[in-house]
Motif scaffolding. Structure first.
Motif, PDB file in Angstrom:
ATOM      1  N   LEU A 174     -37.594 -92.482-173.930  1.00 29.96           N
ATOM      2  CA  LEU A 174     -37.297 -92.457-172.501  1.00 29.96           C
ATOM      3  C   LEU A 174     -36.414 -91.255-172.200  1.00 29.96           C
ATOM      4  CD1 LEU A 174     -36.296 -96.196-171.939  1.00 29.96           C
ATOM      5  CD2 LEU A 174     -38.395 -95.088-171.150  1.00 29.96           C
ATOM      6  N   LYS A 175     -36.378 -90.870-170.935  1.00 28.10           N
ATOM      7  CA  LYS A 175     -35.408 -89.875-170.501  1.00 28.10           C
ATOM      8  C   LYS A 175     -34.032 -90.532-170.559  1.00 28.10           C
ATOM      9  CE  LYS A 175     -38.616 -87.683-167.356  1.00 28.10           C
ATOM     10  NZ  LYS A 175     -38.966 -87.438-165.958  1.00 28.10           N
ATOM     11  N   GLU A 176     -32.990 -89.723-170.728  1.00 27.05           N
ATOM     12  CA  GLU A 176     -31.640 -90.290-170.826  1.00 27.05           C
ATOM     13  C   GLU A 176     -31.271 -91.090-169.580  1.00 27.05           C
ATOM     14  OE1 GLU A 176     -28.476 -87.798-172.200  1.00 27.05           O
ATOM     15  OE2 GLU A 176     -29.538 -87.321-174.052  1.00 27.05           O
ATOM     16  N   GLU A 177     -31.711 -90.652-168.411  1.00 24.41           N
ATOM     17  CA  GLU A 177     -31.407 -91.388-167.178  1.00 24.41           C
ATOM     18  C   GLU A 177     -32.029 -92.783-167.216  1.00 24.41           C
ATOM     19  OE1 GLU A 177     -33.130 -88.310-166.979  1.00 24.41           O
ATOM     20  OE2 GLU A 177     -31.262 -87.180-166.852  1.00 24.41           O
ATOM     21  N   GLU A 178     -33.253 -92.872-167.741  1.00 19.61           N
ATOM     22  CA  GLU A 178     -33.928 -94.168-167.850  1.00 19.61           C
ATOM     23  C   GLU A 178     -33.241 -95.054-168.891  1.00 19.61           C
ATOM     24  OE1 GLU A 178     -38.513 -92.874-166.902  1.00 19.61           O
ATOM     25  OE2 GLU A 178     -37.661 -92.344-168.855  1.00 19.61           O
ATOM     26  N   ALA A 179     -32.861 -94.465-170.000  1.00 13.34           N
ATOM     27  CA  ALA A 179     -32.165 -95.223-171.036  1.00 13.34           C
ATOM     28  C   ALA A 179     -30.819 -95.722-170.531  1.00 13.34           C
ATOM     29  CB  ALA A 179     -31.981 -94.362-172.288  1.00 13.34           C
ATOM     30  N   ASP A 180     -30.116 -94.885-169.783  1.00 11.62           N
ATOM     31  CA  ASP A 180     -28.830 -95.276-169.207  1.00 11.62           C
ATOM     32  C   ASP A 180     -29.005 -96.468-168.275  1.00 11.62           C
ATOM     33  OD1 ASP A 180     -26.022 -95.024-168.653  1.00 11.62           O
ATOM     34  OD2 ASP A 180     -26.558 -94.059-166.762  1.00 11.62           O
ATOM     35  N   ARG A 181     -30.017 -96.404-167.437  1.00 15.85           N
ATOM     36  CA  ARG A 181     -30.300 -97.519-166.528  1.00 15.85           C
ATOM     37  C   ARG A 181     -30.600 -98.790-167.314  1.00 15.85           C
ATOM     38  NH1 ARG A 181     -33.138 -94.730-163.031  1.00 15.85           N
ATOM     39  NH2 ARG A 181     -35.067 -94.913-164.205  1.00 15.85           N
ATOM     40  N   GLY A 182     -31.335 -98.652-168.426  1.00 15.24           N
ATOM     41  CA  GLY A 182     -31.654 -99.802-169.263  1.00 15.24           C
ATOM     42  C   GLY A 182     -30.425-100.410-169.927  1.00 15.24           C
ATOM     43  N   VAL A 183     -29.556 -99.561-170.458  1.00 11.37           N
ATOM     44  CA  VAL A 183     -28.327-100.054-171.094  1.00 11.37           C
ATOM     45  C   VAL A 183     -27.461-100.783-170.077  1.00 11.37           C
ATOM     46  CG1 VAL A 183     -26.157 -99.337-172.186  1.00 11.37           C
ATOM     47  CG2 VAL A 183     -28.326 -98.334-172.948  1.00 11.37           C
ATOM     48  N   ARG A 184     -27.314-100.198-168.898  1.00 14.62           N
ATOM     49  CA  ARG A 184     -26.523-100.843-167.845  1.00 14.62           C
ATOM     50  C   ARG A 184     -27.147-102.168-167.415  1.00 14.62           C
ATOM     51  NH1 ARG A 184     -23.394 -96.529-164.595  1.00 14.62           N
ATOM     52  NH2 ARG A 184     -23.735 -94.667-165.835  1.00 14.62           N
TER      53      ARG A 184
END
Length: 71
Positions: free
Chosen positions: A27-37
């Motif tokens: 995933l793009k980092e922005e997508e991964a960040d959204r997933g972690v959150r």
């Protein structure tokens, strides 16, 4: 080292967690960040307040700040 073993424990913050999720899931980092959150937000609703506070105290302040900034 096999995945899932606890022979060597690494400490890393929110950014490194996001980067690792992005690398492993492509995933793009922005997508991964959204997933972690999102995972943290779901856990906050799914477990007791005490358990969640214990979890967040182990993860560190940058995880708490990331969760707060997500709303």
């Amino acid at each position: 080292m096999r995945r899932g073993t606890t022979d060597r424990i690494e400490r890393f913050g929110h950014y490194d967690s996001v980067r690792r999720v992005a690398e492993r899931t492509m995933l793009k980092e922005e997508e991964a960040d959204r997933g972690v959150r999102t995972v943290l937000a779901v856990l906050r609703e799914a477990i007791s307040e005490k358990e969640f506070n214990d979890l967040m105290s182990q993860l560190g302040t940058d995880f708490s700040q990331a969760l707060e900034s997500a709303g």
